[in-house]
Every structure is written in C-alpha cells, then in structure tokens.
Design an enzyme around this catalytic site. Structure first.
Site, mmCIF file in Angstrom:
data_model
loop_
_atom_site.group_PDB
_atom_site.id
_atom_site.type_symbol
_atom_site.label_atom_id
_atom_site.label_comp_id
_atom_site.label_asym_id
_atom_site.label_seq_id
_atom_site.Cartn_x
_atom_site.Cartn_y
_atom_site.Cartn_z
ATOM 1 N N SER A 1 -14.763 5.408 -78.375
ATOM 2 C CA SER A 1 -15.310 5.909 -79.523
ATOM 3 C C SER A 1 -16.656 5.511 -79.905
ATOM 4 O O SER A 1 -17.780 6.255 -80.373
ATOM 5 C CB SER A 1 -14.664 4.945 -80.933
ATOM 6 O OG SER A 1 -13.549 5.291 -81.142
ATOM 7 N N GLY B 1 -16.146 -4.226 -79.280
ATOM 8 C CA GLY B 1 -15.402 -5.319 -79.610
ATOM 9 C C GLY B 1 -15.712 -6.250 -78.577
ATOM 10 O O GLY B 1 -16.112 -6.178 -77.502
ATOM 11 N N ASN C 1 -11.537 -7.937 -73.241
ATOM 12 C CA ASN C 1 -11.957 -7.401 -74.611
ATOM 13 C C ASN C 1 -10.839 -7.771 -75.453
ATOM 14 O O ASN C 1 -9.879 -8.120 -75.035
ATOM 15 C CB ASN C 1 -12.191 -5.833 -74.326
ATOM 16 C CG ASN C 1 -10.869 -5.158 -73.967
ATOM 17 O OD1 ASN C 1 -10.178 -5.645 -73.458
ATOM 18 N ND2 ASN C 1 -11.076 -3.830 -74.194
ATOM 19 N N CYS D 1 -8.317 -5.897 -76.816
ATOM 20 C CA CYS D 1 -6.792 -5.410 -76.815
ATOM 21 C C CYS D 1 -6.500 -5.586 -75.426
ATOM 22 O O CYS D 1 -5.333 -5.396 -75.094
ATOM 23 C CB CYS D 1 -6.835 -3.908 -76.774
ATOM 24 S SG CYS D 1 -7.457 -3.351 -78.761
ATOM 25 N N GLY D 2 -7.098 -6.480 -74.602
ATOM 26 C CA GLY D 2 -6.544 -7.197 -73.471
ATOM 27 C C GLY D 2 -6.727 -6.403 -72.093
ATOM 28 O O GLY D 2 -6.289 -6.980 -70.894
ATOM 29 N N GLU D 3 -7.025 -4.824 -72.275
ATOM 30 C CA GLU D 3 -7.298 -4.114 -71.150
ATOM 31 C C GLU D 3 -8.247 -4.216 -70.113
ATOM 32 O O GLU D 3 -8.193 -3.744 -68.782
ATOM 33 C CB GLU D 3 -6.948 -2.680 -71.511
ATOM 34 C CG GLU D 3 -7.965 -2.162 -72.055
ATOM 35 C CD GLU D 3 -8.359 -2.258 -73.576
ATOM 36 O OE1 GLU D 3 -7.585 -3.209 -74.162
ATOM 37 O OE2 GLU D 3 -9.213 -1.480 -74.180
ATOM 38 N N THR E 1 -6.260 3.558 -76.857
ATOM 39 C CA THR E 1 -6.845 4.909 -77.353
ATOM 40 C C THR E 1 -6.284 5.031 -78.905
ATOM 41 O O THR E 1 -5.944 6.338 -79.071
ATOM 42 C CB THR E 1 -6.230 6.007 -76.345
ATOM 43 O OG1 THR E 1 -5.060 6.165 -76.447
ATOM 44 C CG2 THR E 1 -6.655 6.037 -74.958
HETATM 45 P P1 ADP Z 1 -10.936 4.195 -79.155
HETATM 46 O O1 ADP Z 1 -9.356 5.038 -79.359
HETATM 47 O O2 ADP Z 1 -11.334 4.104 -80.679
HETATM 48 O O3 ADP Z 1 -11.931 4.534 -78.248
HETATM 49 P P2 ADP Z 1 -9.071 2.023 -78.460
HETATM 50 O O4 ADP Z 1 -7.991 2.044 -79.334
HETATM 51 O O5 ADP Z 1 -8.895 2.666 -76.914
HETATM 52 O O6 ADP Z 1 -10.428 2.557 -79.115
HETATM 53 O O7 ADP Z 1 -9.645 0.522 -77.944
HETATM 54 C C1 ADP Z 1 -10.459 0.141 -76.865
HETATM 55 C C2 ADP Z 1 -11.140 -0.989 -76.984
HETATM 56 O O8 ADP Z 1 -12.349 -0.632 -78.015
HETATM 57 C C3 ADP Z 1 -10.485 -2.067 -77.575
HETATM 58 O O9 ADP Z 1 -10.178 -3.048 -76.569
HETATM 59 C C4 ADP Z 1 -11.965 -2.898 -78.226
HETATM 60 O O10 ADP Z 1 -12.582 -3.502 -77.112
HETATM 61 C C5 ADP Z 1 -12.571 -1.772 -78.669
HETATM 62 N N1 ADP Z 1 -12.219 -1.416 -80.147
HETATM 63 C C6 ADP Z 1 -11.063 -0.789 -80.831
HETATM 64 N N2 ADP Z 1 -11.373 -0.957 -82.247
HETATM 65 C C7 ADP Z 1 -12.528 -1.649 -82.238
HETATM 66 C C8 ADP Z 1 -12.758 -2.115 -83.556
HETATM 67 N N3 ADP Z 1 -12.310 -1.815 -84.889
HETATM 68 N N4 ADP Z 1 -14.094 -2.821 -83.782
HETATM 69 C C9 ADP Z 1 -14.523 -3.088 -82.228
HETATM 70 N N5 ADP Z 1 -13.881 -2.933 -81.220
HETATM 71 C C10 ADP Z 1 -13.012 -2.102 -81.371
#
Ligand code: ADP
Length: 570
Positions: free
Chosen positions: A72, A116, A269, A271-273, A419
């Site tokens: 994102s 994050g 980070n 979500c742990g990945e 994702t």
């Molecule tokens: P996206 O689909 O928005 O690209 P993901 O759900 O794949 O994001 O999450 C990937 C990583 O992005 C997470 O592990 C975290 O590091 C970061 N992230 C996700 N949501 C947030 C949030 N609301 N604020 C800050 N960082 C976030």
C-alpha cells in the site's frame, strides 16, 4: 482495466491524491501511471541509455492487469513529495530514556507515512530493577509499550492507515508472564500485535519438562527460573482466550539471517512476515495467482511461462523501489540500502485452487503451494542475480551467507504478506489463506441486505444449474457449504472455507510456503470455538516441527470485535 467497482471504491477512498478540500485530483488510471513512472525512473541510475518509458509501460500493465501489486505505501506515495514506499520497519529499543523516546518519535514518523513498525522490548530492564541515575525503580517493558501505543493512537496516520506495531519479548525476559497476558489485562495496547520470542533452549526445556533461566537484560544476571511447560501453557491459554500472543522462533529467524555480522534479528514487522535487523525497512509486493492460470480443454492449469515473466518484472520493480524510496530516517536509509531486502509473495492462492479444482486441505493443495512458491523463489533469485550483474550485489554481499555463490542484488527476495487491502483491490482471496466466506450479506441503504457471493462459486453453481439466492442464504446461515443440502459432494470438497480446514492443514500449508520463502509467511490458523487448549498446543508443536518461523492462531468468537464475522459484512 479488470478492476471491480469495489476495488475502485477502495482506491478512491484511500489511495488517490487529494487536494486541500479532500477532492481527488487523480483518477485510478493516473494513480497507476504515477506509480509506474516513479518506480521505472530508477533504471537510468544504472544505465543512462535505459528505455525508462518501456519499463514504465511494463510496470503499468502488470499493475492494471492486476498481475502484481506493490504494498500500500508504494501505491499511496510513489511519485509524491513524501515518497515513503515501504510497509515494514523494525526499530531498536535500547534501555535508556533517550533511546526509548527516540524510538517512539521515529515510529510516529513511520506511521505518518503509512508504514508499520516492529520492536523488540527485550533489552529493557525488568520491572522493579533499579534506575542508576535516579535511584528509582524501573517500570518495565509493558509500561513503555503503553506509551508507544498512545503515540500510535494519536498519529492515526493522517487518516489513511491506523498505524500498526509488533511488540516482541523474549521468553527469558523476567517480565514474560506479565507480557503474555498484557493485552487481556489492559485496553492500552490495542495498536500492537504481540508475540513471544521463543528460543531453541526453551523449546527443549518444554520437551523435557525442565526449567529455564530468566535473565535481566541490563545486568545480564539470572533473576529466576520458570518451568518451561508452565510458560508454554500460559501462552497457549492466552492465545486460546484471545488469539494473542503469537509465537516466533527467534533462533530460526537468525539461522536464516543473511547478514549475521550485522547483529541479531530480534523482531519482525506488525504482521510477522518480515524479520528485519534494527533500522531495516522492506518493501513488499504480491503476485495475483488467479491471473496466472491458462485455460485447458477441460479446465485450468498454472501458466508457468506467464508467472516466470511476472516474477522477473516484479523483482525488477521492487529493487527499483529501494532506489526511489525516501526513507523517514538517515539510519533507515543506510541500513536498508546495505541489504536491499525485498519481499515478493503471492495472493489469490485459495482462489487459484478453486479454479484448479483442488481442495485447500489436501496433499495436492499442499503440493501446489510448494510448486508455485518454489518457482517464485527460484526465478526470483535468478532475477536478483541478473540485476546484481548489471547493478552490483547488495553492499553486504561479501560478508553475507551467500558470499560463496553467485552475487545477489537483494539479501532476501521472498515474503508472504497478508495482502489485507491489496487482495480487495485485486478481488481475490488474501495471501495464502483459505477463502473466509463464500457468501455474506452486505448492508445497503434502507436496511436491505444484498447477497454477495464468491464469483468462482457462483459460476460453478450456475454452470451446474444450481445457483439460487435461497441456496446462498443457506450458505450464509451455515457459514460454509459443508452442511448445505443440494450441493454435490464434489463441489463441497473443493469449496472449503477457513473454518472447514482443520488446524493441522493450516499449518501444513504454512510450512509448504515457508520452505520456499526467504523471510516468513503471514498466516492465521483458524480454530472453531469448541477447540481445546490442547489442540492449540498441538498446532504450536507441529509448527515448530514443520519448520515454520512462528504462528498466529485464532479461535472463532474469542474476541469481542472480530474483524470478519461470518454472515455479517462490516
Ligand atoms: P497491504 O495489503 O495494505 O499492502 P498487508 O495487509 O499485506 O498490506 O500488510 C503488510 C504489512 O504492511 C504489515 O505486516 C505491516 O507491516 C504493514 N501494514 C499493514 N497495515 C498497516 C497499517 N494499518 N498501518 C501500518 N502498517 C500497516
């Protein structure tokens, strides 16, 4: 563009550039041009003759065809003044007032830009130990986590992202028991996911029913001993009650640390990945597997040639992101460019299996996971090697674990992200998770409910002449197809949802992806509400045995606010 109305709405609400009155000043099409142009521009740094327009076209096509999407922050910020493109950061928290509050300030800057943050609090001295300069008593890691949490709450990411943190404590920290239940005991840590960092020696002590030492990080003195099984059971009990804490196998993260000379990996980070060194950032991107199927006479097959091409373009894209990224701190800029980690993964895996007619919870499904991810890993590394020939290897290559092989441009290439938003934009199942629900009600105006149905199921049932709203209502009511009459067994066997998949298969699937992933795999093991603590413990042991780097579990109904409720669209 194959972008659905729903996806368009998400992009318009959260990703488009807006003026001071909140009006969007770009279209969805312009968004993808902005991102493609900004990221392709990095090519000229390595080759003044590079055909940047051609690269931009291939990036644009890859995104608008929904073959691949970057994380994102890249979609939000590329080609804009802020220019912060990474989703993942880890910041150090050292044991002094200055360092703790520096970390809070740095985290606030990162949250503001949509990233994050992960922290290990393991270096903070234990609650009750003395503070030399004042003669006072230290308040311990959990009290400081509340301050990090309050700062996150206040920043709220300027309205785009809420801010997310990972908090980790080593299992041998004296405050570990307080940490395990800290999220149940207070509402002041809501902006954190928490995980306990387990060590090999701890796992051995669990196995042998022995005790292990607690060590105060400040004095390095042993402050006590705990029975390992009792601590393991406390973690299981809390996770069974609320889904937290998760567990992380710290020694395993460090066994795969490509640059051990730089120190230990102590956190991931949110979500742990993505395990990272202190001050490292990583940008992620995910390939949409549904877009990598080809039609055969009777159905579908994996389009390996197209997948290979997308993997190569995606690695090129993510390496460019490191170049054009504007990092929130000079320390992060320096560290991130030393290792040049990227995290390429997949989404829509469960949907792909539906097209292929393979059940998620089957040996065939797990074999498919290995097959796909082995390709992403192999071709991804090949492309990183090719880039290294043109652009040079990552600066720490000569001291990395890869030093005796072919030079690589990136110290890590693959990661499986959740994702959360990307999969909504792409209109596919998230990451490598099974489909959560095949049908649900969407509330629209006047209190009417619209039935939303998984398109692949709808097509299948229509083809069989079975589709009806009434059937969908029954699926919503039951939460799955399993006990709905009038659906052929063969369809039920393939169209399984997260709750039909037994926890063991969740872990097997995670392990299959982990085997071909440099970093880690974001995955939640779903349990029915009736699951026992012993079943949770079994899954933890299995995750350890099968080589996972950590686990997160969730027992249905165990938290008040559940993000996704079967049958209810929020
Ligand atoms: P996206 O689909 O928005 O690209 P993901 O759900 O794949 O994001 O999450 C990937 C990583 O992005 C997470 O592990 C975290 O590091 C970061 N992230 C996700 N949501 C947030 C949030 N609301 N604020 C800050 N960082 C976030």
């Amino acid at each position: 563009m194959p972008i659905s109305e729903n996806a368009r709405a998400v992009l318009e609400r959260r990703y488009l550039i807006r003026d001071e009155h909140g009006e969007a000043v770009e279209t969805v099409d312009e968004l993808f041009h902005r991102v493609a142009d900004a990221v392709a521009a990095a090519d000229v740094r390595f080759d003044p003759q590079a055909d940047v327009a051609d690269t931009a076209r291939s990036f644009y096509r890859m995104m608008t065809e929904l073959d691949f999407l970057p994380n994102s922050p890249t979609l939000m910020n590329a080609g804009r003044p802020l220019g912060q493109l990474s989703a993942c950061f880890v910041l150090p928290v050292a044991d002094s007032m200055e360092d703790i509050f520096d970390a809070i300030k740095n985290a606030a800057l990162i949250h503001k830009s949509g990233g994050g943050t992960g922290f290990s609090f393991s270096r903070l001295r234990a609650k009750g130990s003395t503070v030399n300069s004042t003669g006072g008593v230290a308040s311990g890691p959990i009290s400081f986590m509340k301050v990090f949490n309050a700062a996150t709450e206040a920043v709220k990411q300027g309205g785009t992202r809420r801010g997310a943190n990972m908090g980790i404590l080593r299992v041998d920290h004296p405050d570990i028991l307080e940490f395990i239940t800290c999220k149940n005991d207070t509402k002041e840590i809501t902006n954190f996911n928490i995980s306990v960092g387990l060590t090999e020696s701890f796992m051995e002590a669990v196995e042998s029913d022995g005790s292990y030492e607690l060590v105060d990080p400040a004095s390095r003195r042993v402050t006590g001993r705990l029975n390992a099984r009792e601590v393991f059971e406390a973690i299981v009990r809390s996770a069974w009650q609320t889904g937290e804490p998760g567990i992380l196998f710290l020694d395993r993260l460090n066994k795969d640390n490509p640059c051990p000379g730089q120190g230990e990996i102590e956190s991931t980070n949110p979500c742990g990945e993505q395990p990272l060194l202190p001050y490292e950032a990583c940008n992620l991107g995910s390939i949409n597997l549904v877009r990598h199927l080809r039609r055969t006479g009777t159905g579908y097959a994996l389009d390996r040639a197209k997948l290979e091409q997308t993997i190569r373009t995606a690695v090129h894209f993510l390496d460019n992101v490191i170049e054009v990224n504007q990092y929130p701190l000079p320390e992060i800029d320096a560290m991130t460019k030393k290792t040049r980690k990227i995290g390429l993964g997949v989404m829509g895996f469960a949907d792909m299996l539906l097209y292929l007619g393979i059940p998620y919870d089957s040996d065939e499904g797990v074999a498919m996971a290995s097959q796909v991810m082995e390709l992403v890993q192999t071709i991804g590394h090949q492309e990183s090697q090719r880039l290294a020939q043109v652009r040079g290897p990552f600066p720490l290559f000569a001291e990395s674990v890869y030093r005796d092989g072919a030079p690589l441009r990136n110290a890590t290439v693959t990661t499986i992200a959740p994702t959360g938003t990307l999969s909504i934009i792409a209109g596919v199942s998230s990451g490598v998770e099974p489909v959560f629900a095949y049908a649900y009600y969407r509330n629209v105006m006047d209190n009417t409910h619209l039935i939303e149905t998984n398109q692949i199921l709808r097509d299948k049932l229509t083809e069989l002449g079975l589709y009806s709203d009434e059937l969908m209502r029954q699926i919503i009511e039951h939460g799955s197809l399993a006990h709905v009459e009038g659906i052929p067994e063969a369809v039920k066997r393939v169209f399984v949802c997260a709750h039909d998949v037994s926890p063991i298969w969740h872990v097997k699937m995670q392990a299959a992806f982990q085997q071909f992933t440099d970093n880690a795999v974001s995955k939640t093991v779903n349990f029915p509400n009736s699951a026992t603590q012993e079943e949770v413990a079994e899954v933890y042991r299995l995750a350890y045995e099968l080589g996972c780097k950590g686990t997160t579990i969730y027992r249905d109904g165990s938290r008040d606010e559940q993000v996704l409720n079967i049958g209810v669209d929020k």
